[in-house]
Write an enzyme that holds these catalytic residues in place. Structure first.
Site, PDB file in Angstrom:
ATOM      1  N   ARG A 149       0.415  -0.723   0.476  1.00 19.79           N
ATOM      2  CA  ARG A 149       0.169   0.571  -0.231  1.00 19.79           C
ATOM      3  C   ARG A 149       0.793   1.153   0.266  1.00 19.79           C
ATOM      4  NH1 ARG A 149      -1.883  -3.727   3.606  1.00 19.79           N
ATOM      5  NH2 ARG A 149      -4.419  -4.191   3.503  1.00 19.79           N
TER       6      ARG A 149
ATOM      7  N   LYS B 265      -1.941  -1.624   7.245  1.00 15.69           N
ATOM      8  CA  LYS B 265      -3.370  -1.889   7.495  1.00 15.69           C
ATOM      9  C   LYS B 265      -3.988  -2.972   9.139  1.00 15.69           C
ATOM     10  CE  LYS B 265      -7.784  -1.503   5.307  1.00 15.69           C
ATOM     11  NZ  LYS B 265      -8.511  -1.916   4.102  1.00 15.69           N
TER      12      LYS B 265
ATOM     13  N   HIS C 215      -2.055   2.447  -5.958  1.00 13.56           N
ATOM     14  CA  HIS C 215      -2.734   1.344  -5.601  1.00 13.56           C
ATOM     15  C   HIS C 215      -3.187   0.793  -6.645  1.00 13.56           C
ATOM     16  CE1 HIS C 215      -4.669  -0.125  -2.089  1.00 13.56           C
ATOM     17  NE2 HIS C 215      -5.340  -1.019  -2.187  1.00 13.56           N
TER      18      HIS C 215
ATOM     19  N   ARG D  26      -0.314  -1.651  -6.545  1.00 10.23           N
ATOM     20  CA  ARG D  26      -0.979  -3.198  -6.223  1.00 10.23           C
ATOM     21  C   ARG D  26      -2.178  -3.571  -6.794  1.00 10.23           C
ATOM     22  NH1 ARG D  26      -0.856  -4.560  -0.236  1.00 10.23           N
ATOM     23  NH2 ARG D  26      -3.257  -5.316   0.104  1.00 10.23           N
TER      24      ARG D  26
ATOM     25  N   HIS E  91      -4.146  -9.121   3.378  1.00  6.91           N
ATOM     26  CA  HIS E  91      -5.540  -9.728   3.535  1.00  6.91           C
ATOM     27  C   HIS E  91      -6.319 -10.095   4.636  1.00  6.91           C
ATOM     28  CE1 HIS E  91      -6.128  -8.248  -0.534  1.00  6.91           C
ATOM     29  NE2 HIS E  91      -6.216  -7.077  -0.265  1.00  6.91           N
TER      30      HIS E  91
ATOM     31  N   TYR F 277      -9.747  -9.951  -6.913  1.00  3.04           N
ATOM     32  CA  TYR F 277      -8.848  -9.854  -8.099  1.00  3.04           C
ATOM     33  C   TYR F 277      -9.434 -11.496  -9.227  1.00  3.04           C
ATOM     34  CZ  TYR F 277      -6.693  -6.924  -5.565  1.00  3.04           C
ATOM     35  OH  TYR F 277      -6.037  -5.794  -4.901  1.00  3.04           O
TER      36      TYR F 277
END
Length: 301
Positions: A141, A166, A237, A240, A263, A272
Protein backbone atom coordinates in the site's frame (compact mmCIF):
# COMPACT_ATOMS: atom_id res chain seq x y z
CA UNK A 1 -23.13 15.00 32.31
CA UNK A 2 -20.11 14.22 30.12
CA UNK A 3 -20.08 16.01 26.77
CA UNK A 4 -18.14 15.91 23.54
CA UNK A 5 -18.19 19.49 22.28
CA UNK A 6 -17.16 20.61 18.82
CA UNK A 7 -15.50 23.69 20.37
CA UNK A 8 -13.48 22.44 23.33
CA UNK A 9 -10.50 20.35 22.26
CA UNK A 10 -10.87 17.97 25.21
CA UNK A 11 -13.99 17.03 27.13
CA UNK A 12 -14.71 14.19 29.57
CA UNK A 13 -16.63 12.20 26.95
CA UNK A 14 -14.01 12.63 24.27
CA UNK A 15 -11.25 11.75 26.74
CA UNK A 16 -13.08 8.58 27.79
CA UNK A 17 -13.71 7.57 24.17
CA UNK A 18 -10.04 8.14 23.30
CA UNK A 19 -9.03 6.00 26.28
CA UNK A 20 -11.41 3.26 25.10
CA UNK A 21 -9.94 3.41 21.59
CA UNK A 22 -6.41 3.29 22.97
CA UNK A 23 -7.14 0.26 25.16
CA UNK A 24 -8.62 -1.59 22.19
CA UNK A 25 -5.62 -0.90 19.99
CA UNK A 26 -7.24 1.38 17.40
CA UNK A 27 -4.64 3.15 15.25
CA UNK A 28 -4.06 6.92 15.32
CA UNK A 29 -5.78 7.49 11.96
CA UNK A 30 -8.83 5.49 13.05
CA UNK A 31 -9.01 7.48 16.28
CA UNK A 32 -8.88 10.75 14.37
CA UNK A 33 -11.58 9.59 11.96
CA UNK A 34 -13.86 8.47 14.80
CA UNK A 35 -13.49 11.77 16.66
CA UNK A 36 -14.20 13.70 13.46
CA UNK A 37 -17.39 11.71 12.79
CA UNK A 38 -18.58 12.21 16.38
CA UNK A 39 -17.98 15.96 16.06
CA UNK A 40 -20.16 16.05 12.94
CA UNK A 41 -22.90 14.11 14.72
CA UNK A 42 -22.72 16.51 17.70
CA UNK A 43 -22.89 19.51 15.35
CA UNK A 44 -25.99 18.04 13.70
CA UNK A 45 -27.65 17.45 17.07
CA UNK A 46 -26.69 20.82 18.47
CA UNK A 47 -26.01 19.15 21.79
CA UNK A 48 -23.86 16.44 23.38
CA UNK A 49 -23.96 13.07 21.57
CA UNK A 50 -24.55 11.18 24.83
CA UNK A 51 -28.04 12.74 24.89
CA UNK A 52 -29.00 11.27 21.51
CA UNK A 53 -32.15 9.21 21.05
CA UNK A 54 -33.03 6.63 18.41
CA UNK A 55 -34.94 9.19 16.33
CA UNK A 56 -31.91 11.51 16.38
CA UNK A 57 -29.81 8.78 14.78
CA UNK A 58 -32.44 8.16 12.12
CA UNK A 59 -32.65 11.88 11.30
CA UNK A 60 -28.86 12.18 11.14
CA UNK A 61 -28.50 9.30 8.69
CA UNK A 62 -31.39 10.57 6.60
CA UNK A 63 -29.70 14.00 6.53
CA UNK A 64 -26.48 12.39 5.28
CA UNK A 65 -28.27 10.66 2.40
CA UNK A 66 -30.23 13.78 1.43
CA UNK A 67 -27.01 15.84 1.50
CA UNK A 68 -25.32 13.50 -0.96
CA UNK A 69 -22.76 12.13 1.49
CA UNK A 70 -20.91 9.16 -0.02
CA UNK A 71 -21.37 5.58 1.20
CA UNK A 72 -17.81 5.36 2.55
CA UNK A 73 -18.34 8.44 4.74
CA UNK A 74 -21.73 7.22 5.94
CA UNK A 75 -20.31 3.83 6.88
CA UNK A 76 -17.35 5.50 8.57
CA UNK A 77 -19.79 7.46 10.72
CA UNK A 78 -21.63 4.22 11.51
CA UNK A 79 -18.40 2.63 12.77
CA UNK A 80 -17.56 5.66 14.90
CA UNK A 81 -21.04 5.95 16.40
CA UNK A 82 -21.23 2.20 17.05
CA UNK A 83 -18.01 2.46 19.01
CA UNK A 84 -19.28 5.46 20.97
CA UNK A 85 -22.65 3.91 21.79
CA UNK A 86 -21.52 0.32 22.35
CA UNK A 87 -18.15 0.73 24.09
CA UNK A 88 -18.04 4.17 25.68
CA UNK A 89 -21.72 4.82 26.51
CA UNK A 90 -22.88 1.17 26.89
CA UNK A 91 -25.99 1.94 24.80
CA UNK A 92 -26.36 -1.02 22.46
CA UNK A 93 -29.96 -0.01 21.78
CA UNK A 94 -28.71 3.13 20.02
CA UNK A 95 -26.06 1.20 18.08
CA UNK A 96 -28.77 -1.09 16.69
CA UNK A 97 -30.49 1.95 15.12
CA UNK A 98 -27.51 2.59 12.81
CA UNK A 99 -27.86 1.44 9.21
CA UNK A 100 -24.89 0.52 7.01
CA UNK A 101 -25.11 1.69 3.38
CA UNK A 102 -24.66 -1.04 0.81
CA UNK A 103 -23.10 -0.10 -2.50
CA UNK A 104 -21.77 -2.07 -5.48
CA UNK A 105 -18.07 -2.78 -5.36
CA UNK A 106 -16.30 -1.58 -8.49
CA UNK A 107 -13.63 -3.61 -10.17
CA UNK A 108 -10.19 -2.03 -9.77
CA UNK A 109 -8.27 -0.62 -12.72
CA UNK A 110 -5.31 -2.84 -13.56
CA UNK A 111 -2.30 -2.17 -15.75
CA UNK A 112 -0.97 -4.68 -18.21
CA UNK A 113 2.60 -5.86 -17.67
CA UNK A 114 3.70 -3.65 -20.57
CA UNK A 115 1.91 -0.61 -19.11
CA UNK A 116 3.47 -1.22 -15.69
CA UNK A 117 6.91 -1.30 -17.33
CA UNK A 118 6.24 1.98 -19.16
CA UNK A 119 5.00 3.62 -15.97
CA UNK A 120 8.09 2.68 -13.97
CA UNK A 121 10.36 3.78 -16.79
CA UNK A 122 8.63 7.18 -16.86
CA UNK A 123 8.92 7.74 -13.09
CA UNK A 124 10.42 11.18 -12.26
CA UNK A 125 13.77 10.08 -10.89
CA UNK A 126 15.38 7.02 -9.34
CA UNK A 127 13.78 7.55 -5.91
CA UNK A 128 10.28 7.48 -7.33
CA UNK A 129 11.13 4.63 -9.69
CA UNK A 130 12.29 2.59 -6.68
CA UNK A 131 9.25 3.56 -4.58
CA UNK A 132 6.79 2.70 -7.35
CA UNK A 133 8.81 -0.44 -8.01
CA UNK A 134 8.11 -1.52 -4.41
CA UNK A 135 4.39 -0.79 -4.84
CA UNK A 136 4.26 -2.98 -7.95
CA UNK A 137 7.00 -5.51 -7.19
CA UNK A 138 5.90 -6.26 -3.62
CA UNK A 139 2.24 -5.19 -3.68
CA UNK A 140 2.54 -2.69 -0.84
CA UNK A 141 0.00 0.00 0.00
CA UNK A 142 1.13 3.58 -0.55
CA UNK A 143 1.38 4.26 3.19
CA UNK A 144 3.44 1.09 3.63
CA UNK A 145 5.84 2.17 0.89
CA UNK A 146 6.20 5.63 2.41
CA UNK A 147 7.03 4.30 5.88
CA UNK A 148 9.64 1.73 4.91
CA UNK A 149 13.01 2.07 6.59
CA UNK A 150 16.40 0.99 5.29
CA UNK A 151 16.53 -1.83 7.84
CA UNK A 152 13.23 -3.24 6.54
CA UNK A 153 14.98 -4.57 3.44
CA UNK A 154 16.29 -8.06 4.25
CA UNK A 155 18.51 -9.01 1.32
CA UNK A 156 19.65 -12.20 3.06
CA UNK A 157 16.17 -13.69 3.33
CA UNK A 158 14.90 -11.71 0.30
CA UNK A 159 12.03 -10.19 2.25
CA UNK A 160 10.61 -6.75 2.94
CA UNK A 161 9.38 -6.30 6.49
CA UNK A 162 6.17 -4.27 6.71
CA UNK A 163 5.66 -2.98 10.23
CA UNK A 164 2.21 -1.98 11.45
CA UNK A 165 0.44 -2.20 8.11
CA UNK A 166 -3.32 -1.96 7.77
CA UNK A 167 -5.00 -3.32 10.87
CA UNK A 168 -1.74 -2.68 12.77
CA UNK A 169 -0.35 -6.02 11.63
CA UNK A 170 3.26 -6.83 10.75
CA UNK A 171 3.98 -9.02 7.73
CA UNK A 172 6.69 -9.98 5.28
CA UNK A 173 6.45 -9.01 1.61
CA UNK A 174 8.36 -10.53 -1.27
CA UNK A 175 11.64 -9.06 -2.49
CA UNK A 176 12.64 -10.14 -5.99
CA UNK A 177 16.24 -9.88 -7.24
CA UNK A 178 15.21 -7.20 -9.75
CA UNK A 179 13.53 -5.11 -7.06
CA UNK A 180 16.53 -5.51 -4.78
CA UNK A 181 18.84 -4.24 -7.55
CA UNK A 182 16.55 -1.25 -8.12
CA UNK A 183 16.57 -0.45 -4.39
CA UNK A 184 20.36 -0.70 -4.31
CA UNK A 185 20.59 1.78 -7.19
CA UNK A 186 18.45 4.20 -5.20
CA UNK A 187 20.40 3.52 -1.98
CA UNK A 188 23.70 4.38 -3.67
CA UNK A 189 22.19 7.55 -5.17
CA UNK A 190 20.62 8.48 -1.83
CA UNK A 191 23.97 8.06 -0.10
CA UNK A 192 25.61 10.23 -2.74
CA UNK A 193 23.02 12.96 -2.13
CA UNK A 194 23.43 12.65 1.62
CA UNK A 195 19.75 11.92 2.27
CA UNK A 196 20.04 8.23 3.23
CA UNK A 197 20.59 8.14 6.98
CA UNK A 198 21.67 5.01 8.92
CA UNK A 199 18.51 3.18 10.10
CA UNK A 200 16.51 6.01 8.50
CA UNK A 201 13.67 6.19 5.99
CA UNK A 202 14.13 4.26 2.77
CA UNK A 203 12.36 7.05 0.89
CA UNK A 204 13.00 10.32 2.76
CA UNK A 205 10.74 13.28 2.19
CA UNK A 206 11.82 16.87 1.70
CA UNK A 207 13.71 16.57 4.97
CA UNK A 208 15.75 13.48 5.78
CA UNK A 209 14.03 13.02 9.15
CA UNK A 210 10.53 12.58 7.68
CA UNK A 211 9.31 9.97 5.18
CA UNK A 212 8.03 10.78 1.73
CA UNK A 213 4.33 11.66 1.79
CA UNK A 214 1.56 9.65 0.16
CA UNK A 215 0.63 12.79 -1.76
CA UNK A 216 4.10 12.94 -3.32
CA UNK A 217 3.79 9.32 -4.45
CA UNK A 218 0.33 9.96 -5.92
CA UNK A 219 1.69 12.95 -7.81
CA UNK A 220 4.65 10.90 -9.10
CA UNK A 221 2.36 8.14 -10.41
CA UNK A 222 0.10 10.60 -12.21
CA UNK A 223 3.09 12.37 -13.76
CA UNK A 224 4.60 9.07 -14.88
CA UNK A 225 1.27 7.89 -16.34
CA UNK A 226 0.98 11.08 -18.37
CA UNK A 227 4.53 10.75 -19.72
CA UNK A 228 3.94 7.05 -20.50
CA UNK A 229 0.71 7.82 -22.35
CA UNK A 230 -1.44 5.69 -20.05
CA UNK A 231 -5.06 6.86 -20.18
CA UNK A 232 -6.37 4.76 -17.31
CA UNK A 233 -7.02 6.30 -13.91
CA UNK A 234 -3.80 5.42 -12.15
CA UNK A 235 -2.75 5.75 -8.51
CA UNK A 236 -0.15 3.96 -6.36
CA UNK A 237 -2.89 1.51 -5.38
CA UNK A 238 -3.28 0.61 -9.07
CA UNK A 239 0.21 -0.87 -8.88
CA UNK A 240 -0.86 -3.01 -5.90
CA UNK A 241 -3.93 -4.19 -7.85
CA UNK A 242 -1.71 -4.99 -10.84
CA UNK A 243 0.73 -6.92 -8.64
CA UNK A 244 -2.05 -9.20 -7.37
CA UNK A 245 -3.66 -9.66 -10.78
CA UNK A 246 -0.39 -10.48 -12.53
CA UNK A 247 0.51 -13.05 -9.85
CA UNK A 248 -2.89 -14.66 -10.29
CA UNK A 249 -2.31 -14.82 -14.05
CA UNK A 250 0.99 -16.59 -13.32
CA UNK A 251 -1.02 -19.30 -11.50
CA UNK A 252 0.18 -18.28 -8.02
CA UNK A 253 -2.18 -19.74 -5.41
CA UNK A 254 -4.71 -17.13 -4.32
CA UNK A 255 -4.04 -17.94 -0.64
CA UNK A 256 -0.38 -17.05 -1.17
CA UNK A 257 -1.44 -13.76 -2.76
CA UNK A 258 -3.71 -13.14 0.23
CA UNK A 259 -0.73 -13.44 2.60
CA UNK A 260 1.50 -11.23 0.42
CA UNK A 261 -1.16 -8.52 0.29
CA UNK A 262 -1.88 -8.71 4.01
CA UNK A 263 -5.60 -9.36 3.52
CA UNK A 264 -7.39 -10.73 6.56
CA UNK A 265 -10.15 -12.28 4.42
CA UNK A 266 -9.80 -14.41 1.31
CA UNK A 267 -12.96 -12.78 -0.11
CA UNK A 268 -11.03 -9.52 -0.48
CA UNK A 269 -8.28 -11.21 -2.51
CA UNK A 270 -10.83 -13.12 -4.58
CA UNK A 271 -11.84 -9.82 -6.19
CA UNK A 272 -8.80 -10.17 -8.46
CA UNK A 273 -10.22 -13.29 -10.08
CA UNK A 274 -12.79 -10.96 -11.64
CA UNK A 275 -10.17 -8.81 -13.36
CA UNK A 276 -7.66 -11.48 -14.34
CA UNK A 277 -7.97 -11.86 -18.12
CA UNK A 278 -6.16 -15.18 -18.07
CA UNK A 279 -8.65 -16.56 -15.55
CA UNK A 280 -11.53 -15.40 -17.73
CA UNK A 281 -10.01 -16.79 -20.92
CA UNK A 282 -9.33 -20.16 -19.27
CA UNK A 283 -13.05 -20.77 -18.73
CA UNK A 284 -14.79 -22.81 -21.39
CA UNK A 285 -17.98 -21.02 -22.38
CA UNK A 286 -21.25 -23.00 -22.22
CA UNK A 287 -21.95 -22.28 -25.91
CA UNK A 288 -18.60 -23.80 -26.91
CA UNK A 289 -19.40 -26.94 -24.94
CA UNK A 290 -22.90 -27.11 -26.42
CA UNK A 291 -21.66 -26.74 -30.00
CA UNK A 292 -18.97 -29.35 -29.39
CA UNK A 293 -21.56 -31.82 -28.13
CA UNK A 294 -23.83 -31.13 -31.09
CA UNK A 295 -20.92 -31.80 -33.49
CA UNK A 296 -19.94 -34.94 -31.61
CA UNK A 297 -16.62 -33.50 -30.49
CA UNK A 298 -14.98 -33.65 -27.08
CA UNK A 299 -15.93 -30.41 -25.28
CA UNK A 300 -13.03 -28.14 -24.34
CA UNK A 301 -12.02 -27.85 -20.69
Amino acid sequence: MATLSTDAPTTPLRQRMQQDMLMRGLGPHTQQDYVRHIRRFAAFLGRAPDTAMTEDIRCFQLHQHESGVGPATINGAVSALRFLFTVTLKRRDLARALVVTRYPRKLPDVLSVEEAARLLEAAPGIKYKAALGVAYGAGLRVSEVAHLKVDDIDSTRMLIRVEQGKGRRDRNAMLSPQLLELLRLWWREGKRRGVMLPHGWLFPGRGCTAPISSRQLHRAVQEAAEVAGIRKRVSPHTLRHSFATHLLEQDVDIRVIQVLLGHSKLDTTALYTKVSTRTIHAVAGPLDRLMALMEGKTPPG
